[in-house]
Write an enzyme that holds these catalytic residues in place. Sequence first.
Site, PDB file in Angstrom:
ATOM      1  N   LYS A   1       0.423  -1.429   0.344  1.00 27.34           N
ATOM      2  CA  LYS A   1      -0.008  -0.172   0.163  1.00 27.34           C
ATOM      3  C   LYS A   1       0.307   1.549  -0.154  1.00 27.34           C
ATOM      4  O   LYS A   1       0.136   2.186  -0.398  1.00 27.34           O
ATOM      5  CB  LYS A   1      -0.999  -0.089   1.321  1.00 27.34           C
TER       6      LYS A   1
ATOM      7  N   ASP B   1      -9.608   2.952   1.894  1.00 27.78           N
ATOM      8  CA  ASP B   1      -9.416   2.184   3.846  1.00 27.78           C
ATOM      9  C   ASP B   1     -10.035   3.168   4.820  1.00 27.78           C
ATOM     10  O   ASP B   1     -10.713   2.439   5.003  1.00 27.78           O
ATOM     11  CB  ASP B   1      -8.026   2.320   3.924  1.00 27.78           C
TER      12      ASP B   1
HETATM   13  P1  ATR Z   1      -0.607  -3.249   5.149  1.00 30.17           P
HETATM   14  O1  ATR Z   1      -0.604  -2.119   4.122  1.00 30.17           O
HETATM   15  O2  ATR Z   1      -1.588  -3.977   4.974  1.00 30.17           O
HETATM   16  O3  ATR Z   1      -0.620  -2.258   6.137  1.00 30.17           O
HETATM   17  P2  ATR Z   1       1.778  -3.606   5.348  1.00 30.17           P
HETATM   18  O4  ATR Z   1       2.333  -2.103   4.910  1.00 30.17           O
HETATM   19  O5  ATR Z   1       3.346  -4.092   5.091  1.00 30.17           O
HETATM   20  O6  ATR Z   1       0.639  -3.257   4.944  1.00 30.17           O
HETATM   21  O7  ATR Z   1       1.777  -3.294   7.490  1.00 30.17           O
HETATM   22  C1  ATR Z   1       2.241  -4.393   8.308  1.00 30.17           C
HETATM   23  C2  ATR Z   1       1.962  -4.204   9.276  1.00 30.17           C
HETATM   24  O8  ATR Z   1       2.022  -5.390  10.355  1.00 30.17           O
HETATM   25  C3  ATR Z   1       2.818  -3.483   9.762  1.00 30.17           C
HETATM   26  O9  ATR Z   1       2.990  -2.885  11.366  1.00 30.17           O
HETATM   27  C4  ATR Z   1       3.948  -4.639  10.346  1.00 30.17           C
HETATM   28  O10 ATR Z   1       4.645  -4.321  11.531  1.00 30.17           O
HETATM   29  P3  ATR Z   1       6.461  -3.632  11.128  1.00 30.17           P
HETATM   30  O11 ATR Z   1       6.725  -2.228  10.529  1.00 30.17           O
HETATM   31  O12 ATR Z   1       7.509  -3.911  11.740  1.00 30.17           O
HETATM   32  O13 ATR Z   1       6.373  -4.580   9.682  1.00 30.17           O
HETATM   33  C5  ATR Z   1       3.287  -5.248  11.203  1.00 30.17           C
HETATM   34  N1  ATR Z   1       3.418  -6.409  10.956  1.00 30.17           N
HETATM   35  C6  ATR Z   1       3.305  -7.704  10.359  1.00 30.17           C
HETATM   36  N2  ATR Z   1       3.569  -8.925  10.695  1.00 30.17           N
HETATM   37  C7  ATR Z   1       3.922  -8.803  12.079  1.00 30.17           C
HETATM   38  C8  ATR Z   1       4.367  -9.617  13.353  1.00 30.17           C
HETATM   39  N3  ATR Z   1       4.399 -10.554  12.986  1.00 30.17           N
HETATM   40  N4  ATR Z   1       3.991  -9.039  14.301  1.00 30.17           N
HETATM   41  C9  ATR Z   1       4.170  -7.472  14.909  1.00 30.17           C
HETATM   42  N5  ATR Z   1       4.064  -6.915  13.715  1.00 30.17           N
HETATM   43  C10 ATR Z   1       3.876  -7.412  12.107  1.00 30.17           C
END
Ligand code: ATR
Length: 285
Positions: free
Chosen positions: A71, A107
């Site tokens: 995104k 969104d």
């Molecule tokens: P989206 O566009 O759907 O929000 P994204 O921009 O990839 O997808 O964001 C995913 C979110 O989930 C982020 O806040 C990510 O944390 P990081 O910025 O540290 O990557 C979080 N996230 C994904 N896997 C995670 C995990 N196992 N534990 C904690 N946070 C997680």
Amino acid sequence: MSVSSRTAVVGLLGYPVVHSFSPYMHNAAFRALGMDWVYLAFNVEPRLLPAAVSGIRALGFRGVNVTIPHKQAILPFLDEIDPLAKLIGAVNTVVVKEGKLVGYNTDASGFWRSLKEEGVDPRGKRALILGAGGAARAVAYALVKHGCNRLYIANRTYDRARELAETLKKAGETSVEPLSLEEAFLASILPEADLIINTTSVGMETVGGELPITADKLEARHIIYDLVYNPPYTKLLKMASSKGCRAISGRSMLLYQGAEAFTLWTGREAPLEVMKQVVEELLPS
Ligand code: ATR
């Protein structure tokens, strides 16, 4: 559904996408309106995003939805960004207009509409957002715009939370505090918050990970909103219910962001009842 040589193609770019219910929802809408359109899901590795975006253009798609983790990453590859999406810093819908790729964000309004439907008014409330990715950006924007009193943004990668807090200064007056994910659960933040919203992918069927939260930290007055809608009853929501908290699933946000994207692509009003029925059948509450 019959697919012809004139079928208009829209779809979803994400990684992973197998959890998504958008194809069912949009294809049912096209069928209901007798439209020769199809919605497909594409599993696009992050390193292949630029190629996938070129593909949208080259193959004459009418548009796409964009989901985790693209995104924010997609912005530099688009020709134009709608002012709201620019302010939010994330795009979840791309419309192809005369060969140009235009990015939108549905969104924020989808989240807001679902919150209103649930009768939750953020005015004067304190909210804790878990995550600082594309979805978090839209949720945070909606909360700031609609008078949330104080916002905590907790993310595994602290720098992203800090960046989002910085962006939100342009959106409104709400005081915003970035935190690490651990800090949000260790310190005195939970007793401070009224509304807790998970925007991370943790809890999705196809994604691993755990949020550092346990039921004993929740109080019955907390309202817990999990953007994850598949499974419909996530671990977080189960935890919330066990403590007597109000537990809200991302199901209606899925519906409303999708309905708005449908209208952006097709110029037609989305058959909301049809889409809602599909979502409710596939994701029973
Ligand atoms: P989206 O566009 O759907 O929000 P994204 O921009 O990839 O997808 O964001 C995913 C979110 O989930 C982020 O806040 C990510 O944390 P990081 O910025 O540290 O990557 C979080 N996230 C994904 N896997 C995670 C995990 N196992 N534990 C904690 N946070 C997680």
